[in-house]
Motif scaffolding. Structure first.
Motif, PDB file in Angstrom:
ATOM      1  N   HIS A   1     -22.684  -0.515 -18.039  1.00  0.00           N
ATOM      2  CA  HIS A   1     -21.898   0.772 -18.471  1.00  0.00           C
ATOM      3  C   HIS A   1     -20.508   0.780 -17.612  1.00  0.00           C
ATOM      4  O   HIS A   1     -19.544   1.555 -18.436  1.00  0.00           O
ATOM      5  N   PHE A   2     -20.249   0.260 -16.592  1.00  0.00           N
ATOM      6  CA  PHE A   2     -19.011   0.235 -15.839  1.00  0.00           C
ATOM      7  C   PHE A   2     -18.612  -1.389 -15.798  1.00  0.00           C
ATOM      8  O   PHE A   2     -19.518  -2.131 -15.177  1.00  0.00           O
ATOM      9  N   ASP A   3     -17.404  -1.818 -15.484  1.00  0.00           N
ATOM     10  CA  ASP A   3     -16.928  -3.072 -14.771  1.00  0.00           C
ATOM     11  C   ASP A   3     -16.939  -3.021 -13.400  1.00  0.00           C
ATOM     12  O   ASP A   3     -17.313  -4.228 -12.716  1.00  0.00           O
ATOM     13  N   ASN A   4     -16.791  -1.893 -12.869  1.00  0.00           N
ATOM     14  CA  ASN A   4     -16.678  -1.778 -11.116  1.00  0.00           C
ATOM     15  C   ASN A   4     -16.837  -0.289 -10.782  1.00  0.00           C
ATOM     16  O   ASN A   4     -16.865   0.595 -11.758  1.00  0.00           O
ATOM     17  N   ILE A   5     -16.669   0.032  -9.734  1.00  0.00           N
ATOM     18  CA  ILE A   5     -16.892   1.173  -9.223  1.00  0.00           C
ATOM     19  C   ILE A   5     -15.596   2.177  -9.572  1.00  0.00           C
ATOM     20  O   ILE A   5     -15.780   3.060  -9.798  1.00  0.00           O
ATOM     21  N   TYR A   6     -14.372   1.411  -9.797  1.00  0.00           N
ATOM     22  CA  TYR A   6     -13.243   2.233  -9.811  1.00  0.00           C
ATOM     23  C   TYR A   6     -13.368   2.721 -11.288  1.00  0.00           C
ATOM     24  O   TYR A   6     -12.996   3.774 -11.572  1.00  0.00           O
ATOM     25  N   ASN A   7     -13.714   1.836 -12.264  1.00  0.00           N
ATOM     26  CA  ASN A   7     -13.965   2.355 -13.621  1.00  0.00           C
ATOM     27  C   ASN A   7     -14.893   3.373 -13.782  1.00  0.00           C
ATOM     28  O   ASN A   7     -14.480   4.159 -14.343  1.00  0.00           O
ATOM     29  N   ALA A   8     -16.117   3.314 -12.887  1.00  0.00           N
ATOM     30  CA  ALA A   8     -16.865   4.640 -12.922  1.00  0.00           C
ATOM     31  C   ALA A   8     -16.072   5.694 -12.416  1.00  0.00           C
ATOM     32  O   ALA A   8     -16.177   6.969 -13.161  1.00  0.00           O
ATOM     33  N   ALA A   9     -15.479   5.769 -11.286  1.00  0.00           N
ATOM     34  CA  ALA A   9     -14.723   6.759 -10.796  1.00  0.00           C
ATOM     35  C   ALA A   9     -13.598   7.476 -11.877  1.00  0.00           C
ATOM     36  O   ALA A   9     -13.454   8.557 -12.094  1.00  0.00           O
ATOM     37  N   TYR A  10     -12.941   6.588 -12.415  1.00  0.00           N
ATOM     38  CA  TYR A  10     -11.806   6.904 -13.507  1.00  0.00           C
ATOM     39  C   TYR A  10     -12.556   7.658 -14.560  1.00  0.00           C
ATOM     40  O   TYR A  10     -11.947   8.226 -15.349  1.00  0.00           O
ATOM     41  N   TRP A  11     -13.726   6.884 -15.125  1.00  0.00           N
ATOM     42  CA  TRP A  11     -14.213   7.505 -16.041  1.00  0.00           C
ATOM     43  C   TRP A  11     -14.827   8.919 -16.104  1.00  0.00           C
ATOM     44  O   TRP A  11     -14.404   9.782 -16.805  1.00  0.00           O
ATOM     45  N   GLU A  12     -15.180   9.342 -14.959  1.00  0.00           N
ATOM     46  CA  GLU A  12     -15.626  10.422 -14.611  1.00  0.00           C
ATOM     47  C   GLU A  12     -14.584  11.588 -14.578  1.00  0.00           C
ATOM     48  O   GLU A  12     -14.462  12.662 -14.886  1.00  0.00           O
ATOM     49  N   PHE A  13     -13.373  11.005 -13.790  1.00  0.00           N
ATOM     50  CA  PHE A  13     -12.107  11.878 -13.765  1.00  0.00           C
ATOM     51  C   PHE A  13     -11.637  12.091 -15.125  1.00  0.00           C
ATOM     52  O   PHE A  13     -11.189  13.354 -15.250  1.00  0.00           O
ATOM     53  N   GLU A  14     -11.461  11.068 -16.012  1.00  0.00           N
ATOM     54  CA  GLU A  14     -11.062  11.132 -17.532  1.00  0.00           C
ATOM     55  C   GLU A  14     -11.881  12.263 -17.993  1.00  0.00           C
ATOM     56  O   GLU A  14     -11.598  13.094 -18.734  1.00  0.00           O
ATOM     57  N   ARG A  15     -13.521  12.229 -17.666  1.00  0.00           N
ATOM     58  CA  ARG A  15     -14.114  13.385 -18.491  1.00  0.00           C
ATOM     59  C   ARG A  15     -13.962  14.591 -18.066  1.00  0.00           C
ATOM     60  O   ARG A  15     -13.694  15.432 -19.083  1.00  0.00           O
ATOM     61  N   ILE A  16     -13.973  14.729 -16.823  1.00  0.00           N
ATOM     62  CA  ILE A  16     -13.519  16.239 -16.294  1.00  0.00           C
ATOM     63  C   ILE A  16     -12.287  16.495 -16.752  1.00  0.00           C
ATOM     64  O   ILE A  16     -12.044  17.780 -17.241  1.00  0.00           O
ATOM     65  N   LEU A  17     -11.217  15.747 -16.629  1.00  0.00           N
ATOM     66  CA  LEU A  17      -9.863  16.255 -17.153  1.00  0.00           C
ATOM     67  C   LEU A  17      -9.920  16.674 -18.712  1.00  0.00           C
ATOM     68  O   LEU A  17      -9.175  17.543 -18.993  1.00  0.00           O
ATOM     69  N   ASN A  18     -10.309  15.626 -19.349  1.00  0.00           N
ATOM     70  CA  ASN A  18     -10.241  15.956 -21.036  1.00  0.00           C
ATOM     71  C   ASN A  18     -11.264  17.346 -21.320  1.00  0.00           C
ATOM     72  O   ASN A  18     -10.712  18.120 -22.261  1.00  0.00           O
ATOM     73  N   GLU A  19     -12.192  17.651 -20.593  1.00  0.00           N
ATOM     74  CA  GLU A  19     -12.908  18.879 -20.544  1.00  0.00           C
ATOM     75  C   GLU A  19     -11.876  20.034 -20.334  1.00  0.00           C
ATOM     76  O   GLU A  19     -12.245  21.079 -20.892  1.00  0.00           O
ATOM     77  N   THR A  20     -11.192  19.910 -19.193  1.00  0.00           N
ATOM     78  CA  THR A  20     -10.297  20.842 -18.597  1.00  0.00           C
ATOM     79  C   THR A  20      -9.326  21.095 -19.668  1.00  0.00           C
ATOM     80  O   THR A  20      -8.849  22.206 -19.724  1.00  0.00           O
ATOM     81  N   PHE A  21      -8.477  19.849 -19.830  1.00  0.00           N
ATOM     82  CA  PHE A  21      -7.363  19.906 -20.602  1.00  0.00           C
ATOM     83  C   PHE A  21      -7.588  19.145 -22.112  1.00  0.00           C
ATOM     84  O   PHE A  21      -7.281  18.155 -22.103  1.00  0.00           O
ATOM     85  N   PRO A  22      -8.189  19.987 -22.944  1.00  0.00           N
ATOM     86  CA  PRO A  22      -8.226  19.176 -24.327  1.00  0.00           C
ATOM     87  C   PRO A  22      -6.889  18.822 -24.830  1.00  0.00           C
ATOM     88  O   PRO A  22      -5.951  19.549 -24.375  1.00  0.00           O
ATOM     89  N   GLU A  23      -6.866  18.070 -25.613  1.00  0.00           N
ATOM     90  CA  GLU A  23      -5.583  17.215 -26.044  1.00  0.00           C
ATOM     91  C   GLU A  23      -4.848  18.140 -27.231  1.00  0.00           C
ATOM     92  O   GLU A  23      -3.500  18.173 -27.145  1.00  0.00           O
ATOM     93  N   GLU A  24      -5.391  19.158 -27.740  1.00  0.00           N
ATOM     94  CA  GLU A  24      -4.924  19.994 -28.603  1.00  0.00           C
ATOM     95  C   GLU A  24      -3.875  21.212 -27.897  1.00  0.00           C
ATOM     96  O   GLU A  24      -4.089  21.255 -26.650  1.00  0.00           O
ATOM     97  N   ASP A  25      -2.652  21.166 -28.232  1.00  0.00           N
ATOM     98  CA  ASP A  25      -1.575  22.242 -27.779  1.00  0.00           C
ATOM     99  C   ASP A  25      -2.445  23.728 -27.714  1.00  0.00           C
ATOM    100  O   ASP A  25      -2.604  24.300 -28.760  1.00  0.00           O
ATOM    101  N   ARG A  26      -2.434  24.112 -26.429  1.00  0.00           N
ATOM    102  CA  ARG A  26      -2.680  25.428 -26.471  1.00  0.00           C
ATOM    103  C   ARG A  26      -1.601  26.385 -26.119  1.00  0.00           C
ATOM    104  O   ARG A  26      -0.527  26.203 -25.474  1.00  0.00           O
ATOM    105  N   ASN A  27      -1.608  27.729 -26.654  1.00  0.00           N
ATOM    106  CA  ASN A  27      -0.468  28.487 -26.466  1.00  0.00           C
ATOM    107  C   ASN A  27      -0.468  29.231 -25.346  1.00  0.00           C
ATOM    108  O   ASN A  27      -0.718  30.425 -25.508  1.00  0.00           O
ATOM    109  N   GLU A  28      -0.602  28.841 -24.144  1.00  0.00           N
ATOM    110  CA  GLU A  28      -0.574  29.574 -22.813  1.00  0.00           C
ATOM    111  C   GLU A  28       0.728  29.275 -22.398  1.00  0.00           C
ATOM    112  O   GLU A  28       1.601  28.189 -22.403  1.00  0.00           O
ATOM    113  N   SER A  29       1.397  30.204 -21.235  1.00  0.00           N
ATOM    114  CA  SER A  29       2.218  30.090 -20.663  1.00  0.00           C
ATOM    115  C   SER A  29       2.276  28.924 -19.602  1.00  0.00           C
ATOM    116  O   SER A  29       1.213  28.339 -19.276  1.00  0.00           O
TER     117      SER A  29
END
Length: 182
Positions: free
Chosen positions: A49-77
């Motif tokens: 599943h992962f090349d190394n521990i850092y790859n696992a950490a960044y996968w989790e960070f990106e997953r959380i980040l993408n859930e919080t900040f979806p790519e579509e432009d949101r019309n918020e201030s």
């Protein structure tokens, strides 16, 4: 359960164990053996599943980040975007801090920079910043300089280089962006 769901479930198990270990150890001190013992999987399963521990950490960070900040432009201030960004980093402070302090810190710094840059860029696209009369080149330069400055502020805040509440960080970031009148 589909193979994709199973893969994601296994990845989630691995990063959950990694996150638990990061509560007591720095990312650089955690070994694959620690993770496989914690989540009771084989070494082969980890490396499947992962090349190394850092790859696992960044996968989790990106997953959380993408859930919080979806790519579509949101019309918020801009303020709402800044609050959401700072809340994200505050909520995930241990993960972020451990990744920034690791020997692979440049990847984390780049992720912070990209998120800050996206917030700034979305604002100037909506013409909410006082730059209407500037050329596109000048706007791009300002976006880059602000993103680098604000990302450095977020990094310093995560590393406790200065003490500030989430509200104070948001106020500073807003003043940096809105305080520009060229």
């Amino acid at each position: 359960m589909s193979s994709i769901q199973l893969n994601n479930a296994t990845k989630s198990l691995i990063v959950s164990s990694l996150s638990k270990l990061m509560q007591t150890k720095s990312l650089d001190k955690i070994r694959v053996n620690d993770i496989i013992e914690e989540c009771q999987i084989s070494r082969h399963t980890f490396y499947y599943h992962f090349d190394n521990i850092y790859n696992a950490a960044y996968w989790e960070f990106e997953r959380i980040l993408n859930e919080t900040f979806p790519e579509e432009d949101r019309n918020e201030s801009i303020e709402a975007s800044a609050v959401e960004m700072i809340d994200f980093f505050r909520t995930n402070r241990n993960l972020c801090k451990s990744m920034i302090e690791s020997k692979h810190h440049s990847q984390m710094e780049h992720i912070i920079y990209e998120k800050v840059e996206n917030v700034i860029r979305n604002e100037y696209r909506k013409n909410n910043l006082p730059w209407a009369e500037l050329s596109q080149e000048k706007k791009e330069l300002i976006v880059k300089v602000l993103a680098i400055s604000e990302a450095a502020c977020v990094k310093g805040w995560l590393l406790d280089q200065f003490k500030a509440s989430s509200k104070d960080m948001i106020d500073v970031l807003m003043k940096m962006m809105k305080g520009l009148s060229l």
